[in-house]
Design a protein around this motif. Sequence first.
Motif, PDB file in Angstrom:
ATOM      1  N   LEU A  96      -9.428   2.939 -10.516  1.00  0.00           N
ATOM      2  CA  LEU A  96      -8.932   2.222  -9.344  1.00  0.00           C
ATOM      3  C   LEU A  96      -7.730   1.350  -9.694  1.00  0.00           C
ATOM      4  N   TYR A  97      -7.716   0.823 -10.910  1.00  0.00           N
ATOM      5  CA  TYR A  97      -6.615  -0.038 -11.329  1.00  0.00           C
ATOM      6  C   TYR A  97      -5.314   0.748 -11.435  1.00  0.00           C
ATOM      7  N   MET A  98      -5.382   1.960 -11.945  1.00  0.00           N
ATOM      8  CA  MET A  98      -4.176   2.789 -12.035  1.00  0.00           C
ATOM      9  C   MET A  98      -3.658   3.156 -10.652  1.00  0.00           C
ATOM     10  N   ILE A  99      -4.557   3.425  -9.721  1.00  0.00           N
ATOM     11  CA  ILE A  99      -4.128   3.715  -8.344  1.00  0.00           C
ATOM     12  C   ILE A  99      -3.456   2.496  -7.736  1.00  0.00           C
ATOM     13  N   ALA A 100      -4.018   1.316  -7.992  1.00  0.00           N
ATOM     14  CA  ALA A 100      -3.433   0.085  -7.448  1.00  0.00           C
ATOM     15  C   ALA A 100      -2.043  -0.170  -8.024  1.00  0.00           C
ATOM     16  N   LEU A 101      -1.853   0.076  -9.324  1.00  0.00           N
ATOM     17  CA  LEU A 101      -0.532  -0.117  -9.920  1.00  0.00           C
ATOM     18  C   LEU A 101       0.477   0.875  -9.364  1.00  0.00           C
ATOM     19  N   LEU A 102       0.052   2.120  -9.163  1.00  0.00           N
ATOM     20  CA  LEU A 102       0.960   3.101  -8.557  1.00  0.00           C
ATOM     21  C   LEU A 102       1.308   2.714  -7.129  1.00  0.00           C
ATOM     22  N   PHE A 103       0.337   2.171  -6.406  1.00  0.00           N
ATOM     23  CA  PHE A 103       0.607   1.694  -5.052  1.00  0.00           C
ATOM     24  C   PHE A 103       1.586   0.525  -5.079  1.00  0.00           C
ATOM     25  N   LEU A 104       1.432  -0.366  -6.063  1.00  0.00           N
ATOM     26  CA  LEU A 104       2.349  -1.504  -6.190  1.00  0.00           C
ATOM     27  C   LEU A 104       3.773  -1.033  -6.458  1.00  0.00           C
ATOM     28  N   LEU A 105       3.924  -0.030  -7.313  1.00  0.00           N
ATOM     29  CA  LEU A 105       5.258   0.498  -7.595  1.00  0.00           C
ATOM     30  C   LEU A 105       5.825   1.262  -6.400  1.00  0.00           C
ATOM     31  N   ALA A 106       4.948   1.945  -5.651  1.00  0.00           N
ATOM     32  CA  ALA A 106       5.419   2.738  -4.516  1.00  0.00           C
ATOM     33  C   ALA A 106       5.982   1.875  -3.401  1.00  0.00           C
ATOM     34  N   VAL A 107       5.469   0.669  -3.234  1.00  0.00           N
ATOM     35  CA  VAL A 107       5.936  -0.216  -2.167  1.00  0.00           C
ATOM     36  C   VAL A 107       6.921  -1.259  -2.698  1.00  0.00           C
ATOM     37  N   ASP A 108       7.469  -1.015  -3.908  1.00  0.00           N
ATOM     38  CA  ASP A 108       8.443  -1.930  -4.524  1.00  0.00           C
ATOM     39  C   ASP A 108       7.850  -3.324  -4.749  1.00  0.00           C
ATOM     40  N   GLY A 109       6.579  -3.352  -5.103  1.00  0.00           N
ATOM     41  CA  GLY A 109       5.957  -4.640  -5.368  1.00  0.00           C
ATOM     42  C   GLY A 109       6.496  -5.308  -6.609  1.00  0.00           C
ATOM     43  N   HIS A 110       7.000  -4.509  -7.572  1.00  0.00           N
ATOM     44  CA  HIS A 110       7.566  -5.118  -8.778  1.00  0.00           C
ATOM     45  C   HIS A 110       8.832  -5.901  -8.448  1.00  0.00           C
ATOM     46  N   HIS A 111       9.547  -5.488  -7.385  1.00  0.00           N
ATOM     47  CA  HIS A 111      10.705  -6.273  -6.951  1.00  0.00           C
ATOM     48  C   HIS A 111      10.261  -7.600  -6.348  1.00  0.00           C
ATOM     49  N   LEU A 112       9.137  -7.588  -5.642  1.00  0.00           N
ATOM     50  CA  LEU A 112       8.615  -8.833  -5.087  1.00  0.00           C
ATOM     51  C   LEU A 112       8.151  -9.772  -6.191  1.00  0.00           C
TER      52      LEU A 112
END
Length: 259
Positions: A125-141
């Motif tokens: 689940l953690y890997m899915i969450a990180l991929l979701f974070l990258l998909a929505v540009d969460g690293h920019h936030l």
Amino acid sequence: MLDLISITSLPVFLLIFVRVLAFFVTMPLFSYRTVPLPFKIGFSFFLAMIMFYTVDASQLVVDEMYIFLIVKEVLVGVLIGLISFIIVSAIQVAGGFIDFQMGFAIANVVDPQTGAQSPLTGQYLYMIALLFLLAVDGHHLIIDGIFNSYRFIPLETFIPFQNNSIAEFVITAFNSMFIIAFQIAIPIVGCLFLVDVALGIIARTVPQMNVFVVGLPLKILVSFLAILVFLALYVTLARNLFTAMFETMRGLMQLFGGA
């Protein structure tokens, strides 16, 4: 380099660089072992160089208190990143709840990103969450969050640790983390609880059946089906988790700034 950052402005650049580097030490996604240390230092250096021209340091006075300002910048970066890491750890806690019910609690794996043991389901689940974070540009936030931290916590101010609201805020953050973990785990744990109830009824009505032999494969099968069904709900919960992470970062920065 001397043309970009003069010797007189070097103390200001050092304060910015220390906060950004300390932030990346504990921040999720950027602090993992899979990210090379030279990349962290270099990225922090160039990001601090960009932020140097936007941060207001007109009130900063370099005197004997400068070393304490450096310590303050380290604490600000580490604590903001740490509180966000605590919120994201709700996924690992939820995975631990699920694995305990599935019977996978004994089969923990070593997470190569953090070097700590983590549950199998939690890692998935953690890997899915990180991929979701990258998909929505969460690293920019995330980067935008450390940039906006200078609006709440200027370079020349210290953290008011005598403020009891900071401790209350951290306790509330822990509480919200466990609530989110419970929300993530409750669909699968609830299904496995119903399986346990059904196996208990079968054990009482059909004593000849060995429910211990049948129960473990059945619970694993039901848990996999439940994860597949509730995966769409999990994406929504992951979005709420990252929203809570950004709000917690903002609230902690406001308290550090004395707001």
